[in-house]
Structure formats: C-alpha cells, structure tokens
Write a protein that holds these residues in place. Structure first.
Motif, short mmCIF file in Angstrom:
data_model
loop_
_atom_site.label_atom_id
_atom_site.label_comp_id
_atom_site.label_asym_id
_atom_site.label_seq_id
_atom_site.Cartn_x
_atom_site.Cartn_y
_atom_site.Cartn_z
N ALA A 197 1.01 -1.60 0.08
CA ALA A 197 0.21 -0.11 0.05
C ALA A 197 1.10 1.05 0.04
O ALA A 197 1.74 1.31 0.86
N VAL A 198 0.73 2.05 -0.83
CA VAL A 198 1.29 3.45 -1.21
C VAL A 198 0.62 4.70 -0.93
O VAL A 198 -1.01 4.44 -1.07
N GLY A 199 1.94 6.01 -0.32
CA GLY A 199 0.13 7.50 -0.53
C GLY A 199 0.87 7.17 -2.46
O GLY A 199 2.60 7.41 -3.00
N PHE A 255 3.17 8.41 9.90
CA PHE A 255 3.37 9.25 8.01
C PHE A 255 4.50 10.31 7.50
O PHE A 255 4.87 10.58 8.74
N GLU A 256 4.34 10.57 6.60
CA GLU A 256 5.61 11.61 6.13
C GLU A 256 5.50 13.23 6.65
O GLU A 256 3.97 13.13 6.83
N VAL A 282 4.79 6.32 -1.86
CA VAL A 282 6.01 6.21 -0.56
C VAL A 282 5.61 5.27 -0.04
O VAL A 282 3.89 5.14 0.40
N GLY A 283 6.40 4.27 0.51
CA GLY A 283 5.40 3.45 1.07
C GLY A 283 6.47 3.03 2.17
O GLY A 283 8.02 3.27 2.68
N MET A 284 5.75 2.13 3.34
CA MET A 284 6.52 2.02 4.72
C MET A 284 7.92 -0.15 4.36
O MET A 284 8.25 -0.05 5.21
N VAL A 301 -3.26 4.31 -1.23
CA VAL A 301 -4.25 4.36 -1.08
C VAL A 301 -4.95 5.86 -0.77
O VAL A 301 -5.69 5.97 -0.24
N ASN A 302 -4.27 7.18 -0.81
CA ASN A 302 -3.83 7.84 -0.03
C ASN A 302 -2.88 8.84 -1.12
O ASN A 302 -1.85 8.73 -1.50
N ILE A 331 -3.98 13.59 6.63
CA ILE A 331 -3.78 12.00 6.10
C ILE A 331 -5.04 11.24 6.78
O ILE A 331 -4.90 11.46 8.10
N1 HPA Z 1 3.02 6.99 3.10
C1 HPA Z 1 3.70 5.91 3.89
N2 HPA Z 1 3.06 4.67 3.65
C2 HPA Z 1 2.38 5.04 2.97
C3 HPA Z 1 1.32 5.49 2.90
C4 HPA Z 1 1.74 7.38 3.45
O1 HPA Z 1 1.59 8.28 2.81
N3 HPA Z 1 0.22 5.51 2.31
C5 HPA Z 1 -0.03 4.50 2.44
N4 HPA Z 1 1.12 3.23 3.17
#
Ligand code: HPA
Length: 250
Positions: free
Chosen positions: A86-88, A167-168, A184-186, A209-210, A220
């Motif tokens: 999942a990422v932003g 989150f960042e 961006v993801g973790m 996802v955002n 967020i």
């Molecule tokens: N930042 C980091 N990891 C994420 C994000 C994000 O905005 N959304 C989903 N995983």
C-alpha cells in the motif's frame, strides 16, 4: 512445483481467491517469518502466500522480519515473488486512490532494519547489483496482465521507502518528490534488496490508498485509507489471478 510467492501487505492478510491446500511454518537462521506459509492454487496454478504484517496484521512495517520472510520464501523453492504494497501517491499521475503502480525504481529512506544476508558473518564481502531493483521480465508480465483488466495501472514509477510507522511530514514528501519518488510506502525496503541478494525475481504491485502528506487539502485520514485498502485490494486480488497463469506459461 510452486511457481510464485505473493507477499501480502496492509489490506491483504489473506488471499480470498487462493484455494488453500496446506500451511507450513518455516524456520530460518534469522528467526520466524511473519506467518506460516499458505500454499494453494490461484488462477489454476500453485502459489504460496505470506502476509507481511502477520496473519492478524499485528507486525508494524519497521518490525517486520524481512530477512526471515525472504529466506523462508526461498526455501519453498519459488524463484518469483510478487509483493503487494500500500502506498501514498506523490507525483500527479499517482495521486488517485485505487491506482495500481508497478514500480521500476526504489529509493531507500529506512534505517535500523536488518537489511542484508551479507553481514560480517558471511564468509566474504559480497555486493549485489541493484541498478534495476525489480525483475523486469516479471514486471512486464504484470503490466501485460493489467492491460487485460479495467484497472488504472501505471507501469513505472519510483517507490520511496520510509521508516514509518508514522506518515511523513509535508516537507519530507516535498523532499522525496525532488528526489524523484512517485509513491511512498513503508515496506518496499529492505525487502527488494534481500530478494535480490537471494536471486529471487521480485516485483511490487503498489496500490495507492491516499495522496501523500501535503498532496491533498486535508491531512491523512486513516479511515479513508482503510476504505481504499478494502476496495483496492479487490482489484489487486483480481490482477494477481490474471498474472499467475501468464507467469507459468512464460
Ligand atoms: N506514506 C507512507 N506509507 C504509506 C502511505 C503514505 O502516505 N500510504 C500508505 N502507506
């Protein structure tokens, strides 16, 4: 023979369309993987599934035992890995939630994670090439399968891997954007690097996802992310089902 491993991320702790045949706990020199390996059939082919955050989604990104997970996957005998992350979204083409990204590059902003199999306990100083961090042939297979679906898929992009679990800040995202990160993801690192060290052909399907911090007018919303994870992972499951037969044919 089991052809492919799938590492599920947030929102994908189980593969509803996997016809499960058995589960196996695999021990490794690096400790326990996140969960027992789930073997089964997907899209008519043998596949093995591992939920990165544990079967009950309890392991945060910075505490995932990436080495145990990748080692355990290698032990199953597969040589191909599809990771789901999942990422932003950061850059304009990547902002819409539900977009599926097949990244071709990665930047590692994580720290303090066990990130190599080649530490000093390894007999010889060992380096691996990471110019192209993802497996190009498998990336093309995923992109080809995606073209048969109605989902919005972007076939390239740079994944910025941050430490989390927070989150960042907006400034951190601006910096990442200047660096060239599109999403961006973790969890993207050290997973991709470890897979390369063990010579696994590894790709990511990253679900937006955002909009990343500062990329939307609001802050967020976790609720929003959860909703987007649920709907987005329906697309991911369906894409996986299309990809797997193509891999085995190829
Ligand atoms: N930042 C980091 N990891 C994420 C994000 C994000 O905005 N959304 C989903 N995983």
């Amino acid at each position: 023979m089991t052809a492919v491993a799938i590492i599920g991320g947030s929102g994908l702790t189980n593969l509803k369309n996997l016809r499960i045949t058995r589960r196996e706990v695999i021990r490794t020199p690096y400790g326990e993987p996140s969960a027992p390996m789930v073997f089964g059939q997907l899209g008519g082919q043998e596949a093995v599934f591992l939920p990165r955050h544990g079967a009950g989604h309890t392991i945060p990104p910075h505490e995932v035992n990436y080495r145990a997970n990748i080692w355990a996957i290698k032990q199953t005998g597969v040589d191909k890995v599809i990771a789901v992350n999942a990422v932003g979204g950061i850059s304009p083409d990547y902002l819409a939630s539900g977009t599926l990204v097949v990244p071709d590059q990665i930047i590692d902003y994580t720290y303090g994670r066990a990130n190599t199999f080649f530490g000093s306990e390894h007999k010889k100083v060992t380096h691996v090439d990471f110019t192209f961090p993802y497996c190009e042939s498998l990336r093309q297979t995923v992109i080809q399968a995606a073209a048969r679906t109605q989902f919005k898929v972007v076939g390239r992009g740079t994944y910025g891997a941050t430490q989390g679990p927070r989150f960042e800040s907006a400034a951190e995202i601006r910096r990442m954007e200047r660096d060239g990160a599109d999403v961006v993801g973790m969890t993207g690192m050290p997973e991709a690097g470890l897979a390369r060290e063990l010579e696994l052909c590894y790709v990511s399907i990253a679900l937006v996802v955002n909009p990343a911090a500062g990329k939307a007018k609001d802050t967020i919303s976790i609720k929003e992310i959860e909703k987007n994870l649920e709907t987005g992972m329906v697309s991911v499951r369906s894409l996986l089902e299309q990809v797997i037969p193509l891999i085995v044919q190829g």
